[in-house]
Scaffold this motif. Sequence first.
Motif, mmCIF file in Angstrom:
data_model
loop_
_atom_site.group_PDB
_atom_site.id
_atom_site.type_symbol
_atom_site.label_atom_id
_atom_site.label_comp_id
_atom_site.label_asym_id
_atom_site.label_seq_id
_atom_site.Cartn_x
_atom_site.Cartn_y
_atom_site.Cartn_z
ATOM 1 N N ASP A 109 0.850 -1.187 0.000
ATOM 2 C CA ASP A 109 0.000 0.000 0.000
ATOM 3 C C ASP A 109 0.886 1.237 0.000
ATOM 4 O OD1 ASP A 109 0.947 0.187 2.618
ATOM 5 O OD2 ASP A 109 -1.000 -0.114 3.556
ATOM 6 N N GLY A 110 0.287 2.401 0.117
ATOM 7 C CA GLY A 110 1.041 3.647 0.087
ATOM 8 C C GLY A 110 2.056 3.764 1.196
ATOM 9 N N SER A 111 1.714 3.287 2.376
ATOM 10 C CA SER A 111 2.619 3.367 3.520
ATOM 11 C C SER A 111 3.863 2.515 3.299
ATOM 12 C CB SER A 111 1.895 2.934 4.797
ATOM 13 O OG SER A 111 2.731 3.080 5.907
ATOM 14 N N SER A 112 3.676 1.300 2.792
ATOM 15 C CA SER A 112 4.837 0.436 2.561
ATOM 16 C C SER A 112 5.639 0.915 1.354
ATOM 17 C CB SER A 112 4.408 -1.019 2.384
ATOM 18 O OG SER A 112 3.601 -1.189 1.233
ATOM 19 N N GLU A 113 4.966 1.410 0.327
ATOM 20 C CA GLU A 113 5.673 1.904 -0.850
ATOM 21 C C GLU A 113 6.561 3.098 -0.506
ATOM 22 O OE1 GLU A 113 2.967 2.567 -4.087
ATOM 23 O OE2 GLU A 113 2.308 0.470 -4.060
ATOM 24 N N SER A 114 6.127 3.909 0.435
ATOM 25 C CA SER A 114 6.929 5.070 0.830
ATOM 26 C C SER A 114 7.958 4.718 1.904
ATOM 27 C CB SER A 114 6.018 6.187 1.339
ATOM 28 O OG SER A 114 5.309 5.750 2.481
ATOM 29 N N GLY A 115 7.860 3.514 2.491
ATOM 30 C CA GLY A 115 8.836 3.069 3.480
ATOM 31 C C GLY A 115 8.514 3.431 4.914
ATOM 32 N N TYR A 116 7.340 4.018 5.160
ATOM 33 C CA TYR A 116 6.972 4.427 6.516
ATOM 34 C C TYR A 116 6.506 3.263 7.397
ATOM 35 C CZ TYR A 116 7.267 9.328 5.218
ATOM 36 O OH TYR A 116 7.728 10.555 4.830
ATOM 37 N N GLY A 117 5.628 2.436 6.860
ATOM 38 C CA GLY A 117 5.059 1.380 7.678
ATOM 39 C C GLY A 117 4.742 0.137 6.876
ATOM 40 N N TYR A 118 4.790 -0.991 7.558
ATOM 41 C CA TYR A 118 4.523 -2.284 6.926
ATOM 42 C C TYR A 118 3.626 -3.088 7.840
ATOM 43 C CZ TYR A 118 8.491 -1.047 3.980
ATOM 44 O OH TYR A 118 9.341 -0.402 3.114
ATOM 45 N N ILE A 119 2.582 -3.656 7.259
ATOM 46 C CA ILE A 119 1.691 -4.546 7.998
ATOM 47 C C ILE A 119 1.843 -5.937 7.419
ATOM 48 C CG2 ILE A 119 -0.704 -5.127 8.520
ATOM 49 C CD1 ILE A 119 -1.320 -2.110 8.376
ATOM 50 N N PHE A 120 2.143 -6.879 8.304
ATOM 51 C CA PHE A 120 2.270 -8.290 7.940
ATOM 52 C C PHE A 120 1.028 -8.988 8.476
ATOM 53 C CE2 PHE A 120 6.380 -6.349 8.289
ATOM 54 C CZ PHE A 120 7.074 -6.804 7.173
ATOM 55 N N ARG A 121 -0.030 -8.993 7.661
ATOM 56 C CA ARG A 121 -1.352 -9.433 8.122
ATOM 57 C C ARG A 121 -1.332 -10.877 8.632
ATOM 58 N NH1 ARG A 121 -5.496 -7.717 4.320
ATOM 59 N NH2 ARG A 121 -5.681 -5.888 5.641
ATOM 60 N N GLU A 122 -0.657 -11.786 7.952
ATOM 61 C CA GLU A 122 -0.639 -13.187 8.396
ATOM 62 C C GLU A 122 -0.035 -13.338 9.783
ATOM 63 O OE1 GLU A 122 0.922 -16.083 5.629
ATOM 64 O OE2 GLU A 122 0.122 -14.925 3.948
ATOM 65 N N LEU A 123 0.875 -12.447 10.144
ATOM 66 C CA LEU A 123 1.509 -12.478 11.466
ATOM 67 C C LEU A 123 0.803 -11.582 12.470
ATOM 68 C CD1 LEU A 123 5.277 -12.277 10.444
ATOM 69 C CD2 LEU A 123 3.980 -14.304 11.115
ATOM 70 N N GLN A 124 -0.108 -10.714 11.984
ATOM 71 C CA GLN A 124 -0.742 -9.703 12.835
ATOM 72 C C GLN A 124 0.350 -8.863 13.510
ATOM 73 O OE1 GLN A 124 -4.431 -9.230 13.144
ATOM 74 N NE2 GLN A 124 -3.891 -10.182 11.211
ATOM 75 N N MET A 125 1.263 -8.365 12.674
ATOM 76 C CA MET A 125 2.433 -7.616 13.136
ATOM 77 C C MET A 125 2.648 -6.418 12.217
ATOM 78 S SD MET A 125 6.235 -9.185 13.599
ATOM 79 C CE MET A 125 7.636 -8.179 14.012
ATOM 80 N N SER A 126 3.120 -5.303 12.793
ATOM 81 C CA SER A 126 3.451 -4.140 11.978
ATOM 82 C C SER A 126 4.681 -3.440 12.527
ATOM 83 C CB SER A 126 2.271 -3.159 11.922
ATOM 84 O OG SER A 126 2.047 -2.595 13.199
ATOM 85 N N VAL A 127 5.335 -2.695 11.649
ATOM 86 C CA VAL A 127 6.470 -1.839 12.022
ATOM 87 C C VAL A 127 6.235 -0.478 11.370
ATOM 88 C CG1 VAL A 127 8.175 -3.660 12.407
ATOM 89 C CG2 VAL A 127 7.839 -2.772 10.095
ATOM 90 N N TRP A 128 6.728 0.585 12.002
ATOM 91 C CA TRP A 128 6.464 1.936 11.513
ATOM 92 C C TRP A 128 7.588 2.870 11.919
ATOM 93 C CZ3 TRP A 128 5.562 6.521 14.263
ATOM 94 C CH2 TRP A 128 5.057 7.584 13.501
ATOM 95 N N ARG A 129 7.779 3.895 11.107
ATOM 96 C CA ARG A 129 8.692 4.992 11.430
ATOM 97 C C ARG A 129 8.095 6.290 10.919
ATOM 98 N NH1 ARG A 129 13.742 3.893 7.259
ATOM 99 N NH2 ARG A 129 12.463 3.205 5.518
#
Length: 183
Positions: free
Chosen positions: A142-162
């Motif tokens: 999505d836009g957040s991951s494409e820009s490098g700000y945040g990533y959601i790993f839905r199968e793991l129910q985990m996310s990282v953000w900056r």
Amino acid sequence: MSDRTNEIPLEIKAKLMQHYGLIGKQQTKSGTGEQSMNGYLPPQAAAQSMKPLIIVPGVGIGPLKLGMSRGEAQEVFSHNSTLEFYASHMEYDSDDKLIGMEISNPYGPSSLVLLYNGVDVFKTKAEALVSVIEEAAPYIRDGSSESGYGYIFRELQMSVWRPVVDEEHLTFATVAIASPGYY
């Protein structure tokens, strides 16, 4: 959040739990002679020293476990003020059970070390950390991951953000895990 259709696949959850020695036996990890249930460290033992905390998606971060009550989480924090300081968001359901947690490290020196699959999530460059996590599950494009700000790993129910993506801020500032169906 009670929808279980997005539950972490059992093979991924089992693989992570086996990797961290959380299934199949009881162990003494605290050095105090206290037994831990299925390899989980009791809150009192975790408070004795600030050792790295293990992130296990679908289970918890260190002594904080998804599904524990607000009172149980407060008990963990009463023995671990460092973890409480960095726990930037705790979300509870209508039964007062923990369904999501976010731990932050705002780019400063920290005595808190969080490990996912043996990798320090706050000291590893963002792109490298995403690659490590993506070995277990893909992230949402999505836009957040494409820009490098945040990533959601839905199968793991985990996310990282900056909050900032530039040459000075190369690592993530937060990591979050949640109960199945949250993301």
